[in-house]
Design an enzyme around this catalytic site. Structure first.
Site, PDB file in Angstrom:
ATOM      1  N   HIS A   1      -7.149  -4.618  -0.885  1.00  0.00           N
ATOM      2  CA  HIS A   1      -6.471  -5.881  -1.195  1.00  0.00           C
ATOM      3  C   HIS A   1      -7.193  -6.596  -2.318  1.00  0.00           C
ATOM      4  CE1 HIS A   1      -6.171  -4.985   3.135  1.00  0.00           C
ATOM      5  NE2 HIS A   1      -4.888  -5.226   2.937  1.00  0.00           N
TER       6      HIS A   1
ATOM      7  N   HIS B   1       0.828  -1.210   0.000  1.00  0.00           N
ATOM      8  CA  HIS B   1       0.000   0.000   0.000  1.00  0.00           C
ATOM      9  C   HIS B   1       0.863   1.261   0.000  1.00  0.00           C
ATOM     10  CE1 HIS B   1      -3.193  -2.764   0.884  1.00  0.00           C
ATOM     11  NE2 HIS B   1      -2.662  -3.097   2.047  1.00  0.00           N
TER      12      HIS B   1
END
Lengths: 331, 331
Positions: B219, B57
């Protein structure tokens, strides 16, 4: 083609409108003709620094407008040179009475249209100096270029020229510093995927699932050769070695190392390339004294990266370190 | 799979090594167990602010370590929670004697491993408060979550808590401010493409050429529904409306508008989404008083974006504006 856009013909204007709304503290966007001006304009008596070129490379150039870097930027259509009237309008609006430095990436259209734009404002008594950036070591002539292309090294030219203008250097001095950066900066890039120009609607070229293109241009122009994808260490070596050899880097020198993302590559991968390039420079006895890692000179959503090395001296280091307040670069 | 990586099992460590080399002025990376610490450590007597979660991320969370934001970050493997011993080592190293605020995104693994890590350091007499971020309005429970997921709103929690700690607030006050941000921040995202986890080697899901997924998780977890790609205006409305309604935004309110890129989306498209979201808020009579546009909470190379709105008051605005000096956020 899936993109977060509406009418492709309006994509550049739509994006600039969002850019202006988000960064009203640093910039002002003018339309018809389109250019981006530093909020409040160039401080009177300071040299103005202006750059521009086709859109699709964001944040270049508009993202670098602000205190300590560019006074104006001229965005063309996607991968298309800005028109002479855009250039002349930007030069005129940016002039603070001490002349303007125009920073031009070496593409035939950009060079011609900047020349015409410069002539228009010189006829009105504004002094302009121009510097052409040609840092890409991959190919000599290319699809859109006589000589080498101007790519990610442009960020260093804009930062250092902008810092020189901000400290009050005169036009000849700012231009000479920009030329010193051009003389000492080299870049080479790689593509893992192609990008899609909105009004074209399909990828600019095809790469096989296991293939990368070494020496890619920032418009997807052909590079040196295609090789089988081989991991960060091997690819970084294929980028860094030609750069270091072209610069004739010697042991003991100090450099700025800039790993640039092409738009679609995760930041985490850029740091892996940075670590590999740092190691390869250390093997040559070269000290990385300054660094920049991020997607600053992009090709829309292309996956890939470029490695830029700038030879530093004390003055260039000081100008690189000088404060900058722009949407994309701030310290 | 083509990526600028070498051994996928080493990708996080390789990337962190590059990150440490590039940002030695702001951060220090410790290995075994792995965490990222603010250079020089937390100033004595100040509350420390620590966050963490799976990698992939970037720049979240490590990119936000530095003066005015996080004192430490704990990166797990890609899309995998950090272990309790990583968490406890980071909390312990970050503590400056005034306690630690742990900011945790609401995923089952993160919540559990942070709880265990916190218990370990509390046993050694370090005071810890925890806040769980759950800003994603897309779904109630999900693949990895009981309750709502924590996504891009985390940036606002980390920035504002970090600013409160930097001005000298005590632990209870910093925690209460973080809770106020959590209460006032909502996000919803869209995916145009899937991403590929390095050690998996294939995309996490499939989307048709003309399909986007509304309400995607960071995700690649399923969102609300898939729709035919329909342009920035329509997609932005599908993200902004649920956010505004969940916040019960009223005419006359002031907000921070944050358009976040998922990693593979060009900055130019994020500005188009920003312009559309700005217009939609204006139609509701809501003033965009602060903004952030860029790829700050990503899903590797996923193409897509999220829209985050934070309800502002004078104190939150002042803390948002306070100086910050980190690799990814600096003003």
């Amino acid at each position: 083609m899936k993109k977060l856009l509406d009418d492709p013909a309006q994509a550049v204007d739509d994006s600039l409108r969002g850019f202006a709304l988000a960064h009203a503290d640093a910039v002002e966007v003018r339309f018809d003709p389109t250019f981006v001006l530093r909020a409040g304009g160039t401080p009177p008596g300071r040299v103005a620094v202006v750059s521009g070129g086709g859109s699709g490379h964001e944040p270049l150039h508009a993202g670098f407008v602000g205190a300590g870097m560019l006074d104006a930027a001229v965005p063309g259509a996607v991968f298309t040179s800005p028109t002479p009237d855009q250039v002349s309008a930007a030069l005129q609006a940016a002039d603070g009475g001490a002349g303007v430095l125009a920073i031009v990436k070496n593409y035939t259209g950009d060079v011609l249209n900047f020349e015409t734009g410069v002539e228009l404002v010189e006829a009105e008594g504004i002094e302009v100096a121009s510097v052409v950036v040609n840092d890409d070591v991959a190919v000599e002539d290319s699809l859109y270029t006589a000589g080498r292309r101007g790519v990610a090294g442009t960020v260093a030219v804009e930062k250092i020229a902008g810092a020189a203008a901000a400290r009050g250097d005169d036009l000849a001095t700012v231009a000479a510093l920009a030329e010193r950066v051009v003389a000492g900066v080299r870049t080479m890039g790689v593509a893992l995927t192609a990008c899609t120009v909105p009004h074209v609607g399909r990828p600019g070229f095809e790469l096989a699932d296991d293939e990368v293109e070494i020496g890619i241009g920032i418009h997807g122009e052909p590079g040196r050769h295609r090789v089988t994808a081989s991991g960060a260490h091997d690819i970084t070596r294929r980028l860094l070695d030609p750069v270091a050899e072209d610069l004739e880097l010697a042991s003991g020198e100090r450099v700025l190392l800039f790993v640039n993302g092409m738009g679609g590559t995760p930041l985490s991968e850029l740091y892996v390339v940075y670590a590999r390039a740092h190691d390869l420079l250390a093997e040559r006895g070269v000290e990385v004294a300054r660094s920049l890692v991020g997607s600053y000179v992009t090709s829309l959503e292309m996956q890939g990266a470029s490695v830029t090395v700038l030879r530093l001296d004390d003055e260039l280091t000081e100008l690189w370190d000088a404060p900058v307040h722009t949407p994309a670069l701030r310290w």
